[in-house]
Design an enzyme around this catalytic site. Structure first.
Site, PDB file in Angstrom:
ATOM      1  N   GLY A  92       0.528  -1.166  -0.051  1.00 40.12           N
ATOM      2  CA  GLY A  92      -0.174  -0.049  -0.142  1.00 40.12           C
ATOM      3  C   GLY A  92       0.759   1.284   0.227  1.00 40.12           C
ATOM      4  O   GLY A  92       0.368   2.403   0.479  1.00 40.12           O
ATOM      5  N   THR A  93       2.104   1.270  -0.458  1.00 39.27           N
ATOM      6  CA  THR A  93       2.682   2.349  -0.380  1.00 39.27           C
ATOM      7  C   THR A  93       2.199   3.573  -1.343  1.00 39.27           C
ATOM      8  O   THR A  93       2.123   4.622  -1.136  1.00 39.27           O
ATOM      9  CB  THR A  93       4.267   2.217  -0.766  1.00 39.27           C
ATOM     10  OG1 THR A  93       4.399   1.800  -2.078  1.00 39.27           O
ATOM     11  CG2 THR A  93       4.869   1.347   0.057  1.00 39.27           C
ATOM     12  N   ARG A  96     -15.593 -17.004 -10.464  1.00 39.25           N
ATOM     13  CA  ARG A  96     -14.867 -15.934 -10.653  1.00 39.25           C
ATOM     14  C   ARG A  96     -15.836 -14.798 -10.885  1.00 39.25           C
ATOM     15  O   ARG A  96     -16.095 -13.704 -10.821  1.00 39.25           O
ATOM     16  CB  ARG A  96     -13.978 -16.130 -11.939  1.00 39.25           C
ATOM     17  CG  ARG A  96     -13.274 -14.941 -12.525  1.00 39.25           C
ATOM     18  CD  ARG A  96     -12.761 -13.990 -11.139  1.00 39.25           C
ATOM     19  NE  ARG A  96     -11.413 -14.528 -10.894  1.00 39.25           N
ATOM     20  CZ  ARG A  96     -10.315 -13.874 -10.738  1.00 39.25           C
ATOM     21  NH1 ARG A  96     -10.141 -12.743 -10.737  1.00 39.25           N
ATOM     22  NH2 ARG A  96      -9.262 -14.501  -9.971  1.00 39.25           N
ATOM     23  N   ASN A 110      -4.306   2.922 -13.638  1.00 35.15           N
ATOM     24  CA  ASN A 110      -3.388   1.821 -13.090  1.00 35.15           C
ATOM     25  C   ASN A 110      -2.013   2.354 -12.966  1.00 35.15           C
ATOM     26  O   ASN A 110      -1.568   3.390 -13.918  1.00 35.15           O
ATOM     27  CB  ASN A 110      -3.389   0.647 -13.666  1.00 35.15           C
ATOM     28  CG  ASN A 110      -2.584  -0.378 -13.259  1.00 35.15           C
ATOM     29  OD1 ASN A 110      -2.634  -0.705 -12.163  1.00 35.15           O
ATOM     30  ND2 ASN A 110      -1.524  -1.074 -14.107  1.00 35.15           N
ATOM     31  N   HIS A 160       1.937   1.606 -13.297  1.00 29.09           N
ATOM     32  CA  HIS A 160       2.379   0.390 -13.850  1.00 29.09           C
ATOM     33  C   HIS A 160       4.132   0.829 -13.505  1.00 29.09           C
ATOM     34  O   HIS A 160       4.491   1.819 -14.081  1.00 29.09           O
ATOM     35  CB  HIS A 160       2.326  -0.163 -15.210  1.00 29.09           C
ATOM     36  CG  HIS A 160       3.218  -1.359 -15.610  1.00 29.09           C
ATOM     37  ND1 HIS A 160       3.024  -2.654 -14.974  1.00 29.09           N
ATOM     38  CD2 HIS A 160       4.215  -1.417 -16.196  1.00 29.09           C
ATOM     39  CE1 HIS A 160       3.649  -3.410 -15.640  1.00 29.09           C
ATOM     40  NE2 HIS A 160       4.775  -2.843 -16.308  1.00 29.09           N
ATOM     41  N   GLU A 202      -9.359  -3.393 -21.689  1.00 26.34           N
ATOM     42  CA  GLU A 202      -9.495  -4.484 -21.850  1.00 26.34           C
ATOM     43  C   GLU A 202      -8.480  -5.350 -21.863  1.00 26.34           C
ATOM     44  O   GLU A 202      -8.223  -6.586 -21.540  1.00 26.34           O
ATOM     45  CB  GLU A 202     -10.636  -4.932 -22.890  1.00 26.34           C
ATOM     46  CG  GLU A 202     -11.873  -4.639 -22.635  1.00 26.34           C
ATOM     47  CD  GLU A 202     -12.511  -3.357 -23.023  1.00 26.34           C
ATOM     48  OE1 GLU A 202     -13.777  -3.105 -22.642  1.00 26.34           O
ATOM     49  OE2 GLU A 202     -11.686  -2.691 -23.262  1.00 26.34           O
ATOM     50  N   GLU A 247      10.012   5.583  -5.185  1.00 29.71           N
ATOM     51  CA  GLU A 247      10.308   7.020  -4.612  1.00 29.71           C
ATOM     52  C   GLU A 247      10.055   8.000  -5.578  1.00 29.71           C
ATOM     53  O   GLU A 247       9.598   9.200  -5.218  1.00 29.71           O
ATOM     54  CB  GLU A 247      11.398   6.903  -3.949  1.00 29.71           C
ATOM     55  CG  GLU A 247      11.353   5.984  -2.425  1.00 29.71           C
ATOM     56  CD  GLU A 247      12.759   5.935  -1.794  1.00 29.71           C
ATOM     57  OE1 GLU A 247      12.849   5.459  -0.741  1.00 29.71           O
ATOM     58  OE2 GLU A 247      13.801   5.979  -2.523  1.00 29.71           O
ATOM     59  N   ALA A 296       9.216   8.033  -8.825  1.00 30.87           N
ATOM     60  CA  ALA A 296       8.219   8.046  -9.877  1.00 30.87           C
ATOM     61  C   ALA A 296       6.775   7.792  -9.475  1.00 30.87           C
ATOM     62  O   ALA A 296       5.960   8.644  -9.771  1.00 30.87           O
ATOM     63  CB  ALA A 296       8.678   7.024 -11.183  1.00 30.87           C
TER      64      ALA A 296
HETATM   65  C1  GRF Z   1       4.799  -2.396  -6.577  1.00 32.95           C
HETATM   66  O1  GRF Z   1       5.630  -3.183  -7.331  1.00 32.95           O
HETATM   67  C2  GRF Z   1       4.443  -1.343  -7.562  1.00 32.95           C
HETATM   68  O2  GRF Z   1       5.520  -0.837  -8.359  1.00 32.95           O
HETATM   69  C3  GRF Z   1       3.232  -1.439  -8.184  1.00 32.95           C
HETATM   70  O3  GRF Z   1       2.626  -2.451  -7.255  1.00 32.95           O
HETATM   71  C4  GRF Z   1       3.438  -3.010  -6.264  1.00 32.95           C
HETATM   72  C5  GRF Z   1       2.969  -2.798  -4.773  1.00 32.95           C
HETATM   73  O4  GRF Z   1       2.750  -1.527  -4.664  1.00 32.95           O
HETATM   74  N1  GRF Z   1       2.623  -0.535  -8.567  1.00 32.95           N
HETATM   75  P1  GRF Z   1       2.259  -0.859  -3.086  1.00 32.95           P
HETATM   76  O5  GRF Z   1       3.301  -0.586  -2.193  1.00 32.95           O
HETATM   77  O6  GRF Z   1       1.299  -1.947  -2.948  1.00 32.95           O
HETATM   78  O7  GRF Z   1       1.536   0.285  -3.541  1.00 32.95           O
END
Ligand code: GRF
Length: 207
Positions: free
Chosen positions: A12-13, A66, A108, A110, A148, A178, A180
């Site tokens: 969750g950062t 699902r 999202n 990435h 999709e 950190e 980006a």
């Molecule tokens: C990390 O690999 C990040 O690069 C990607 O999702 C993963 C978990 O990130 N976006 P977070 O710390 O749970 O936000």
């Protein structure tokens, strides 16, 4: 006020970066109204609790199919009356019915400069392992709309990060987060919250 629901699967950062940016006022006109995880054990849910944000776990393991999971996930997002859904390290495939209903309202983050090192199988550390294996000198992160495909939606923001001599996948991942991810994801939300993002002929225009 943009109502944002954040979907998480890990530490969750990125969620924390959004929480902190709203608190600091660098994201404006926005309220995080809910956090949904597919895993009850992840620290991202702790971060939501500490911030007083309504949170719940909806795991495919809780459902007999699902399709049942997909409906439960969509119902939960609808229940928050979300304007924008943010995938912040979310590792479950978003159901097509949700992509349809939230067209150009799901984003999202990435951890690469799409179209490099993205698509099926490229997530988490695997992205950085592939970048180091290839020997690229520049990596980075991308915020894009979800369609999709896998990591194929219109690109909103990108930020480059230098690879340094001796980087391990873990060290590189942390630098990309950190320098980006934690910067461009809040920035993208603020742009959307202030009506500055539109999709024209499949490409993002920032006004
Ligand atoms: C990390 O690999 C990040 O690069 C990607 O999702 C993963 C978990 O990130 N976006 P977070 O710390 O749970 O936000």
């Amino acid at each position: 006020m943009l109502r944002v629901v954040v979907l998480v699967s890990g530490g969750g950062t990125n969620l924390q970066a959004i929480i902190d940016a709203v608190a600091a006022g660098t994201i404006t006109n926005t309220e995080i109204v809910g956090v949904i995880s597919n895993n009850p054990e992840v620290y991202a849910l702790e971060r939501a609790k500490k911030a007083g944000i309504p949170n719940l776990c909806i795991s495919p393991k809780q459902y007999e199919s699902r399709d049942a999971f997909n409906r439960a996930l969509l119902n939960a997002v609808d229940g928050f009356q979300a304007d924008l859904v943010v995938l912040a390290g979310f590792l479950v495939v978003i159901p097509e019915m949700m992509i349809e209903r939230y067209r150009n309202r799901i984003i999202n983050i990435h951890p690469s400069l799409i179209p490099s090192f993205c698509g099926t199988g490229f997530y988490g550390l695997k992205v950085h392992e592939a970048a180091l294996e290839k020997g690229v000198k520049v990596v980075g992160a991308t915020v894009h709309f979800v369609d999709e495909g896998t990591d194929t939606g219109a690109i909103i923001l990108q930020k480059a990060v230098e690879v340094q001599q001796g980087d391990t996948p873990e060290v590189l991942q942390r630098r990309v987060m950190e320098q980006a991810e934690w910067m461009i994801l809040p920035q993208a939300i603020d742009l959307i919250a202030n009506g500055r993002v539109e999709v024209v002929d499949g490409k993002v225009v920032i006004n």
